[in-house]
Design an enzyme around this catalytic site. Structure first.
Site, PDB file in Angstrom:
ATOM      1  N   HIS A 159       0.855  -1.227  -0.158  1.00 31.46           N
ATOM      2  CA  HIS A 159       0.204  -0.077   0.273  1.00 31.46           C
ATOM      3  C   HIS A 159       0.846   1.415  -0.155  1.00 31.46           C
ATOM      4  CE1 HIS A 159      -3.774  -2.398   0.751  1.00 31.46           C
ATOM      5  NE2 HIS A 159      -3.448  -3.230   1.072  1.00 31.46           N
ATOM      6  N   ASP A 355       3.264   9.383  -1.111  1.00 31.12           N
ATOM      7  CA  ASP A 355       2.505   8.792  -0.551  1.00 31.12           C
ATOM      8  C   ASP A 355       1.857   7.902  -1.669  1.00 31.12           C
ATOM      9  OD1 ASP A 355      -0.199   7.779   1.257  1.00 31.12           O
ATOM     10  OD2 ASP A 355      -0.528   9.985   1.065  1.00 31.12           O
TER      11      ASP A 355
HETATM   12  P1  ADQ Z   1      -3.030   6.514   4.864  1.00 28.79           P
HETATM   13  O1  ADQ Z   1      -1.260   6.947   4.876  1.00 28.79           O
HETATM   14  O2  ADQ Z   1      -3.502   6.412   5.893  1.00 28.79           O
HETATM   15  O3  ADQ Z   1      -3.241   4.540   3.876  1.00 28.79           O
HETATM   16  P2  ADQ Z   1      -4.760   7.726   3.327  1.00 28.79           P
HETATM   17  O4  ADQ Z   1      -5.018   6.797   1.446  1.00 28.79           O
HETATM   18  O5  ADQ Z   1      -4.943   8.724   2.735  1.00 28.79           O
HETATM   19  O6  ADQ Z   1      -3.846   7.558   4.076  1.00 28.79           O
HETATM   20  O7  ADQ Z   1      -6.159   7.004   3.526  1.00 28.79           O
HETATM   21  C1  ADQ Z   1      -6.255   7.744   4.714  1.00 28.79           C
HETATM   22  C2  ADQ Z   1      -7.906   7.370   5.534  1.00 28.79           C
HETATM   23  O8  ADQ Z   1      -8.196   7.596   6.198  1.00 28.79           O
HETATM   24  C3  ADQ Z   1      -9.643   7.552   4.125  1.00 28.79           C
HETATM   25  O9  ADQ Z   1     -10.049   7.170   4.186  1.00 28.79           O
HETATM   26  C4  ADQ Z   1      -9.501   9.096   5.662  1.00 28.79           C
HETATM   27  O10 ADQ Z   1     -10.550   9.698   4.930  1.00 28.79           O
HETATM   28  C5  ADQ Z   1      -9.531   8.605   6.423  1.00 28.79           C
HETATM   29  N1  ADQ Z   1      -9.048   9.906   7.804  1.00 28.79           N
HETATM   30  C6  ADQ Z   1      -8.313  10.806   7.185  1.00 28.79           C
HETATM   31  N2  ADQ Z   1      -8.126  12.365   8.349  1.00 28.79           N
HETATM   32  C7  ADQ Z   1      -9.149  11.610   9.085  1.00 28.79           C
HETATM   33  C8  ADQ Z   1     -10.023  11.920  10.421  1.00 28.79           C
HETATM   34  N3  ADQ Z   1      -9.153  13.237  10.691  1.00 28.79           N
HETATM   35  N4  ADQ Z   1     -11.492  12.062  10.140  1.00 28.79           N
HETATM   36  C9  ADQ Z   1     -12.088  10.577  10.313  1.00 28.79           C
HETATM   37  N5  ADQ Z   1     -10.984  10.006   8.774  1.00 28.79           N
HETATM   38  C10 ADQ Z   1      -9.404  10.839   8.243  1.00 28.79           C
HETATM   39  C11 ADQ Z   1      -1.671   3.645   3.676  1.00 28.79           C
HETATM   40  C12 ADQ Z   1      -1.096   4.608   2.338  1.00 28.79           C
HETATM   41  C13 ADQ Z   1      -1.696   5.354   1.073  1.00 28.79           C
HETATM   42  C14 ADQ Z   1      -2.887   4.242   0.565  1.00 28.79           C
HETATM   43  C15 ADQ Z   1      -3.709   3.623   1.511  1.00 28.79           C
HETATM   44  C16 ADQ Z   1      -4.856   2.676   0.077  1.00 28.79           C
HETATM   45  O11 ADQ Z   1       0.114   5.275   2.665  1.00 28.79           O
HETATM   46  O12 ADQ Z   1      -0.664   6.046   0.375  1.00 28.79           O
HETATM   47  O13 ADQ Z   1      -3.862   4.780  -0.207  1.00 28.79           O
HETATM   48  O14 ADQ Z   1      -2.995   3.181   2.847  1.00 28.79           O
HETATM   49  O15 ADQ Z   1      -3.939   1.822  -0.093  1.00 28.79           O
END
Ligand code: ADQ
Length: 745
Positions: A159, A355
């Site tokens: 991921h 990312d």
């Molecule tokens: P993450 O680094 O966690 O994931 P991301 O893909 O942006 O990053 O996912 C974050 C999730 O958390 C989103 O669904 C978002 O809605 C939720 N979120 C963020 N802030 C929030 C808040 N304050 N309250 C509630 N919800 C919140 C890792 C990798 C990424 C990759 C994913 C999936 O680092 O690059 O996209 O896995 O493979």
């Protein structure tokens, strides 16, 4: 299988409750989990506060949702999860090398926890299952599982980014990690760039390896996010938000509090904008949500303090009694609140310094049911490969970023709308369901059994009906022996009153696999050998280049003869002692070793392997030009050891140079066996590579020689694959079985 189960366990009014998490990975995989009726294995989170009874209750509760907890001790959490995974792999794979701590690495615990997961996976595996393993915490798991379940269908998805080979080189354990992944049938990444980086790293490790990799950009559940946007609760939140803004423009940042998300640089770019555009004071607000994350790790605690200081500085410098430029919220919000924020934000700032994908960018587009809003997106996020209509920025260029923020505000309405329309179409066209299905389809294709290969037999071969006939392999060489010739071969084998079967192992009985340690014999191969040796007047011998200890470990309990190192070592009878072809070790070994060792020391990436009667110089990991020069210098120095006088032969293999005792080759095994044969016994020799030609040369004219595969050979017969050879042997067993059962007349 993922490090974390998609749940949060909470204590509410004294009772434990289990809530499904809403994060990216959890949302993406909940659908496939539900629909496949499969199991999900992972760590349920900190359980130190739980009593034994509570832990048991929790396990039962999770089981009802087909979730299987893998409990970790506090020490494992500290060293495997917070330690190696998050303090070493996370920054390294995000190319942020200065976050990697010096010293203690916790590698051993990482490996141990991967083994623990492997135990759990193997304990729950049922034949025919598909295994889908996830992310950087479990990179050794594919090969650990493969070793124990050689035929399982195993997929792996990473991921986070996969770094360029130059960056990966920082890691002392990179080879183990790469080999750990190679046990998978398919390795998936979010983008082509990561897949290419992985391919390059594997090529550097061993150019002959050809892993099956692919780019599978993860998406979001657009219909669900649109439906959420229309719920009364989300709409109420949106009204409240608008009221609190009182006509100000809204900028929004939503991230886990992680240094890869670029929060500090974003705040500083925002600060520049406020410094440049004083006319915006009082008319613009930035809401930055930060979900607490990994706060036991010092770098994350430091980041939190630093972000808070920065927010304080900007607010202190530009704020007034009536106006606060930045609202900073350090917690997770509900899905409805998040949806309202997305819908209310004029400009969404997604500016990670690196990312894997970033789902926030896609969620923002999905939530914009009104078709409005502008996305500013870092070109270093995986999502930038798809979301080209965003305003793309380089997060390391503070001035450019602040200008992009300004441009986003001033975008003409028409342009804003067509950009968002195009973005929403891209997000709609790549739903998360299709991501999972696409990966699983590719996995099924990549792990299709070899041409003609059947799944594991459930009954011992000796009593089974003949195996399924070989299916046609579209890429099979055309010059295999025609069916009637194979039939003739089979008849001769069946009709012989005594037989000697001399079989090579790799490429002959088992397919050549990516990594030699994975080529362990299947139940079918072992049972075939056992059943053959139980036929009357039938001797079975395996002759291989492998070390004798390996043969002993995997085939040593069978009633067959074993010959290692191309015939230097032999064990003619089961349980008999091994005998060496020569009493003393070849005389060239010690002096030649010195010469070759010096060459290995001078060529980075090369290594010297010593067996009883040979020295092998492996250079597959060395830089090719340097390797060429090193060989040119080494070969003349080996001249004194060659020929009758020196006692050795020099052989060029695949990225290896081997100095082997003269006169040791697979043919010598046959020479030793022939005098022990009953008169008129039929000899069958089967092999697949150049070393087996020595064997074929020594088979008497009336014997049968079978080459497996498509390389040139002097053998009389040719079969397409190990499967075809196993089918031939199974036919012999079946014919004998039928004969035994025939009524006596
Ligand atoms: P993450 O680094 O966690 O994931 P991301 O893909 O942006 O990053 O996912 C974050 C999730 O958390 C989103 O669904 C978002 O809605 C939720 N979120 C963020 N802030 C929030 C808040 N304050 N309250 C509630 N919800 C919140 C890792 C990798 C990424 C990759 C994913 C999936 O680092 O690059 O996209 O896995 O493979």
């Amino acid at each position: 299988v993922s490090n974390r189960l998609p749940v949060t366990v909470r204590r509410e009014e004294g009772k434990l409750t289990v809530h499904l998490s809403t994060g990216g990975l959890a949302t993406g995989l909940n659908g496939p989990h539900r629909e496949s009726q499969g199991l999900w294995l992972g760590w349920p989170g900190d359980d130190t506060e739980l009593s034994d009874a509570e832990r048991e209750g929790l396990t039962a509760d999770l089981a009802s949702q087909r979730l299987c907890p893998v409990f970790l001790t506090p020490d494992e959490v500290h060293r495997y999860y917070e330690g190696f995974s998050n303090r070493v792999l996370w920054p390294l794979f995000h190319s942020q090398l200065d976050h990697i701590p010096l010293g203690d690495s916790e590698w051993d615990v990482y490996r141990r926890v991967n083994e623990k997961f492997a135990d759990e996976v193997c304990a729950r595996y049922r034949e025919g299952d598909t295994l889908w393993l996830h992310d950087y915490q479990l990179m050794l798991l594919p090969t650990l599982v493969r070793k124990r379940l050689p035929r399982a269908r195993i997929g792996f998805f990473l991921h986070i980014p996969f770094p360029a080979p130059d960056v990966l080189r920082v890691l002392p354990w990179r080879e183990e990690l790469l080999r750990g992944l190679l046990g998978a049938d398919l390795i998936g990444f979010h983008t082509e760039v990561y897949a290419a980086n992985f391919r390059a790293a594997v090529k550097e490790l061993d150019p002959s390896l050809r892993p099956v990799v692919g780019a599978f950009p993860m998406g979001v559940d657009m219909p669900a996010l649109e439906a959420l946007a229309h719920t009364p609760l989300a709409m109420e939140c949106l009204l409240n938000l608008k009221a609190s803004l009182g006509g100000q423009h809204l900028f929004l940042g939503v991230d886990r509090l992680d240094y890869t998300k670029g929060i500090r640089r974003r705040l500083m770019a925002f600060e520049r904008l406020l410094a440049r555009r004083t006319d915006l004071h009082g008319r613009l607000r930035l809401i930055q949500l930060a979900v607490p994350s990994r706060d036991n790790i010092p770098d994350y605690a430091r980041l939190r303090a630093s972000v808070e200081r920065l927010v304080g500085r900007v607010n202190g410098t530009f704020g007034t009694v009536e106006w606060t430029p930045i609202r900073y919220v350090y917690r997770a919000v509900t899905p409805e609140e998040l949806s309202a924020l997305y819908q209310g934000a004029d400009v969404m700032l997604v500016t990670p310094t690196r990312d894997g994908m970033n789902l926030v960018a896609k969620e923002y587009c999905a939530a914009r049911v009104d078709g409005g809003g502008t996305l500013v997106l870092s070109e270093l996020a995986g999502a930038a490969q798809e979301l080209k209509e965003a305003l793309l920025v380089n997060p390391y260029d503070g001035e450019e970023m602040s200008l992009a923020f300004e441009r986003a505000l001033a975008l003409p309405e028409g342009e804003r709308r067509w950009r968002m329309k195009a973005l929403r179409k891209r997000v709609a066209d790549n739903p998360v369901k299709a991501w999972a299905q696409g990966f699983l389809d590719e996995l099924a294709a990549a792990s299709k059994p070899e041409a003609g290969e059947v799944t594991r037999p459930s009954v011992p071969i000796s009593t089974a009906a003949p195996l399924e006939p070989a299916r046609v392999d579209p890429v099979a060489p055309i010059d295999v022996s025609p069916p009637d010739e194979v039939k003739g071969l089979e008849r001769r084998l069946v009709n012989a009153h005594a037989r000697l079967l001399v079989l090579d192992y790799d490429g002959t009985l088992v397919p050549i696999v990516r990594s030699p340690e994975l080529a362990v014999p299947s139940i079918e191969v072992r049972e075939t050998l056992r059943a053959l040796s139980n036929l009357p007047f039938t001797q079975v011998h395996v002759v291989s280049g492998r070390p004798r200890l390996w043969l002993e470990e995997w085939l040593g309990d069978l009633p067959i003869g074993l010959h290692g190192e191309h015939g230097f070592w032999s064990r003619f009878e089961p349980h008999a002692p091994w005998v060496a072809r020569s009493e003393s070790l070849p005389g060239f070994l010690a002096p030649a070793r010195k010469v070759m060792k010096e060459a290995a020391a001078e060529l980075p990436g090369s290594e010297l392997e010593q067996k009883s009667a040979s020295l092998t110089f492996h250079y597959r990991r060395a830089e090719p030009q340097a390797a060429k020069a090193a060989l040119a210098a080494l070969v003349p120095k080996l001249q004194p050891f060659l020929g009758e006088a020196g006692g050795a032969d020099l052989l060029y293999g695949k990225q290896v140079l081997e100095l082997r005792a003269r006169g040791i080759h697979k043919g010598v095994v046959l020479e030793a066996l022939l005098p022990r044969l009953p008169k008129g016994a039929l000899i069958l020799a089967a092999g697949d590579d150049a070393t087996d030609e020595d064997l074929f040369r020594d088979v008497p004219a009336e014997g049968l020689t079978v080459h497996v595969g498509e390389t040139p050979s002097i053998a009389r017969y040719r079969l397409g694959s190990p499967r075809a050879l196993l089918n031939l042997l199974a036919a012999l067993l079946a014919a004998h079985d039928a004969e035994q059962r025939a009524p006596i007349t």
